[in-house]
Design a protein around this motif. Structure first.
Motif, mmCIF file in Angstrom:
data_model
loop_
_atom_site.group_PDB
_atom_site.id
_atom_site.type_symbol
_atom_site.label_atom_id
_atom_site.label_comp_id
_atom_site.label_asym_id
_atom_site.label_seq_id
_atom_site.Cartn_x
_atom_site.Cartn_y
_atom_site.Cartn_z
ATOM 1 N N THR A 1 19.393 54.133 24.770
ATOM 2 C CA THR A 1 19.579 54.125 26.381
ATOM 3 C C THR A 1 21.343 54.475 26.202
ATOM 4 O O THR A 1 22.115 55.510 27.041
ATOM 5 N N GLU A 2 21.806 54.147 24.890
ATOM 6 C CA GLU A 2 23.176 54.715 24.623
ATOM 7 C C GLU A 2 23.650 56.459 23.949
ATOM 8 O O GLU A 2 24.148 55.847 23.796
ATOM 9 N N SER A 3 22.675 57.165 23.326
ATOM 10 C CA SER A 3 22.532 58.217 23.456
ATOM 11 C C SER A 3 21.858 59.106 24.298
ATOM 12 O O SER A 3 22.140 60.639 24.003
ATOM 13 N N VAL A 4 21.324 59.303 25.576
ATOM 14 C CA VAL A 4 21.936 59.895 26.933
ATOM 15 C C VAL A 4 22.743 60.773 26.975
ATOM 16 O O VAL A 4 23.559 59.920 26.611
ATOM 17 N N PRO A 5 22.235 62.328 27.194
ATOM 18 C CA PRO A 5 23.737 62.522 28.243
ATOM 19 C C PRO A 5 24.814 61.486 29.477
ATOM 20 O O PRO A 5 25.537 61.674 29.107
ATOM 21 N N MET A 6 24.044 60.873 30.026
ATOM 22 C CA MET A 6 24.857 60.732 31.538
ATOM 23 C C MET A 6 25.439 59.897 30.902
ATOM 24 O O MET A 6 26.906 59.464 31.263
ATOM 25 N N PHE A 7 24.504 58.827 29.811
ATOM 26 C CA PHE A 7 25.631 57.708 29.295
ATOM 27 C C PHE A 7 27.050 58.327 28.300
ATOM 28 O O PHE A 7 27.600 57.586 28.392
ATOM 29 N N LEU A 8 26.658 59.437 27.381
ATOM 30 C CA LEU A 8 27.941 59.724 27.328
ATOM 31 C C LEU A 8 28.836 60.741 27.852
ATOM 32 O O LEU A 8 30.222 60.396 27.582
ATOM 33 N N SER A 9 28.464 61.125 28.590
ATOM 34 C CA SER A 9 29.425 62.022 29.649
ATOM 35 C C SER A 9 29.794 60.810 30.463
ATOM 36 O O SER A 9 31.167 61.289 31.120
ATOM 37 N N GLY A 10 29.046 59.520 30.519
ATOM 38 C CA GLY A 10 29.804 58.637 31.836
ATOM 39 C C GLY A 10 30.914 58.323 31.210
ATOM 40 O O GLY A 10 32.480 57.850 31.449
ATOM 41 N N ARG A 11 31.262 58.526 29.556
ATOM 42 C CA ARG A 11 32.350 58.486 28.792
ATOM 43 C C ARG A 11 33.363 58.670 28.853
ATOM 44 O O ARG A 11 34.431 58.862 27.722
ATOM 45 N N LEU A 12 32.848 59.798 29.094
ATOM 46 C CA LEU A 12 33.822 61.333 28.570
ATOM 47 C C LEU A 12 33.833 61.933 27.663
ATOM 48 O O LEU A 12 34.626 62.092 26.300
ATOM 49 N N TYR A 13 32.650 61.768 26.558
ATOM 50 C CA TYR A 13 32.230 62.155 25.361
ATOM 51 C C TYR A 13 31.950 63.408 25.393
ATOM 52 O O TYR A 13 31.500 64.213 24.665
#
Length: 532
Positions: free
Chosen positions: A483-495
């Motif tokens: 769950t934490e490695s998918v793009p939307m999760f990372l993009s949501g945190r501005l990574y």
């Protein structure tokens, strides 16, 4: 011949399955982008329009040159949080009177355009891009200041926004504020600290404290207009440099200001004649397999994004799991590093280090195409010096001063993410495909490591090992890391700066290369100590 020859079969079962999986991910992405575009919802948008106001995106559209592109940045900010997707602000790079500008537009339909922690991060990211690439900043302001329930996360770090606006001005980077409505409390400092400020008759309200706060603090009776109206600031305080009669007039004045900036790019210009790739960018939908354990040839991607599919490969027979070479993209010279088979060995690290040094010697920007599980582990590789060779590559990336752009296509795990210029290494831009994943390691590997450590701890204490509990733990950890490695999760945190459709890759990278050439492109004079 330096022309890449594609051997990819777009009719194969593997391609069709990959394209189908990518289409499903793109549909999910579109649904999330629609939430950002929808702002505060249909009702609030309609109420905003009834007041005779343009939306944040409508203001941007009028500000930009006709038919020019807008590279929106961080559109999924705050995804997965308690706040609206997009974080109540629209940011991006657009062309105004022929000048590339960073544009920051508050969305007043979302909680009055107030700044929550994700809004702040997104704003700071936009200013970083402006500072790194010497891009003028145009702020389209309508904000109620800090989102008060989250003030503990906004107030102290929020001061950096105002600091960086003044630093941009000191560095000769123009800052412009067009005020469309209320700009209160901390929001008042954006027009206050911008080089050029435009306010609108009967619309703009800029004050540190509104009438209720003034009444509470001083007992003074006041109204919006006398306290912070456009006419008062234009005639009395002098905060307004320009007085507009309506929103369209403010945008017209804003465009005129940009036109008079005498802005020139400081980097080398692109080649005038740009040759399109020989292969269809539509093919990019199916190049990355749904299972990232299955390797793919990054040359197939490179052939579909660079000019004329013309690629001068560097050290093709050495360190073959990393592809390096020289190309042009939209007429701009670029050096490319692309993972071929996931793992980085000592040869790949040494090859990358030399290539990065060469790029700095020739003042050539670097493009990193990620699909790596990290540096190789094991007794043979440790004895062979994988730590010092990996450190050498990371040293080179850390101290390289030519612009870096990163694209996560597949896996980007562990220290490989660092060596390939992940977010912590300050690439000028970093984008992801929907197929990308990034974490300290793969979900199964991470869960397995925890299991092995737990088993060893139980044995050391002479205790029985609970296999059923271990299986449950592994499933839970794998699910969490997935769950934490998918793009939307990372993009949501501005990574990253956004999750993009693979077919748009050439356009997005071209816009980024054009943006970075607003600043000088200068390689490093020296690097840190390389362990040999």
């Amino acid at each position: 011949m330096t022309i890449l020859r594609s051997t990819f079969d777009t009719g194969s079962e593997g391609y069709l399955a990959a394209a189908e999986a990518m289409a499903a991910k793109l549909a999910e992405l579109d649904a999330e982008h629609a939430k950002a575009i929808g702002g505060g919802g249909a009702e609030k948008l309609e109420r905003h329009r009834r007041r005779g106001k343009l939306t944040a995106r409508g203001r941007i559209e009028l500000l930009l040159d006709p038919d020019s592109p807008f590279l929106e940045l961080c559109p999924l900010a705050a995804w997965g949080s308690d706040f609206q997707v997009g974080a109540s602000v629209v940011v991006g790079i657009g062309v105004v009177e022929g000048v590339e500008c960073v544009i920051i537009a508050n969305d007043p339909t979302v909680r009055g355009g107030t700044s929550n922690p994700w809004t702040l991060r997104k704003n700071l990211r936009a200013i970083d891009i402006a500072l790194q690439n010497r891009l003028p900043v145009v702020s389209l302001v309508e904000s109620g200041g800090a989102d008060l329930p989250t003030q503990k996360e906004v107030f102290i770090p929020g001061g950096r926004l105002f600091r960086d606006l003044t630093r941009a001005s000191a560095a000769g980077i123009p800052t412009i504020a067009l005020v469309f409505g209320n700009s209160t409390a901390g929001g008042a400092y954006v027009p206050g600290m911008s080089d050029h400020t435009v306010m609108i008759k009967d619309r703009s309200k800029v004050f540190l404290g509104g009438p209720p706060l003034v009444k509470m603090a001083t007992g003074e009776e006041s109204d919006d207009e006398s306290l912070g109206g456009a006419e008062m600031h234009a005639r009395t305080s002098g905060l307004a440099d320009y007085f507009a009669v309506d929103e369209q007039d403010a945008i017209r004045i804003g465009r005129a200001i940009v036109k008079r900036l005498n802005q020139r790019k400081e980097g080398p210009p692109p080649r005038a004649e740009v040759i399109e790739p020989l292969y269809d960018p539509e093919d990019l939908l199916g190049i990355v397999p749904p299972d990232l354990k299955v390797p793919f040839d990054p040359r197939e991607v490179i052939a579909r994004i660079i000019d004329g599919s013309d690629f001068d490969e560097f050290k093709p027979l050495y360190g073959s799991s990393l592809v390096t070479g020289w190309a042009e993209l939209h007429g701009y010279r670029v050096g490319i590093l692309a993972n071929a088979h996931g793992v980085l060995f000592s040869q790949e690290a040494q090859k990358a280090t030399q290539f990065i040094q060469l790029a700095n010697q020739s003042n050539t920007p670097l493009l990193f195409l990620h699909n790596t599980t990290g540096y190789m582990v094991g007794k043979e590789y440790e004895q062979g010096g994988i730590i010092k060779h990996g450190a050498m590559m990371i040293n080179a990336v850390s101290n390289s001063t030519v612009p870096h752009i990163s694209l996560l296509m597949g896996a980007s795990y562990g220290a490989g993410h660092y060596g390939m210029c992940g977010r912590a290494y300050d690439p000028r831009f970093l984008f992801s495909w929907p197929s990308a994943k990034s974490a300290v390691m793969g979900p199964a590997q991470l869960a397995g490591v925890i299991s092995i450590v737990s088993r060893a701890a139980a044995q050391a204490r002479g205790l029985p090992f609970d296999e059923e509990a271990d299986a449950g733990m592994r499933a839970m950890v794998e699910n969490q890391i997935e769950t934490e490695s998918v793009p939307m999760f990372l993009s949501g945190r501005l990574y990253d700066d956004g999750v993009i459709d693979p077919r748009d890759t050439r356009t997005v990278l071209g816009a980024c290369l054009s943006a970075v050439h607003n600043a000088p492109v200068q390689g490093a004079a020296n690097f840190g100590i390389f362990r040999m």
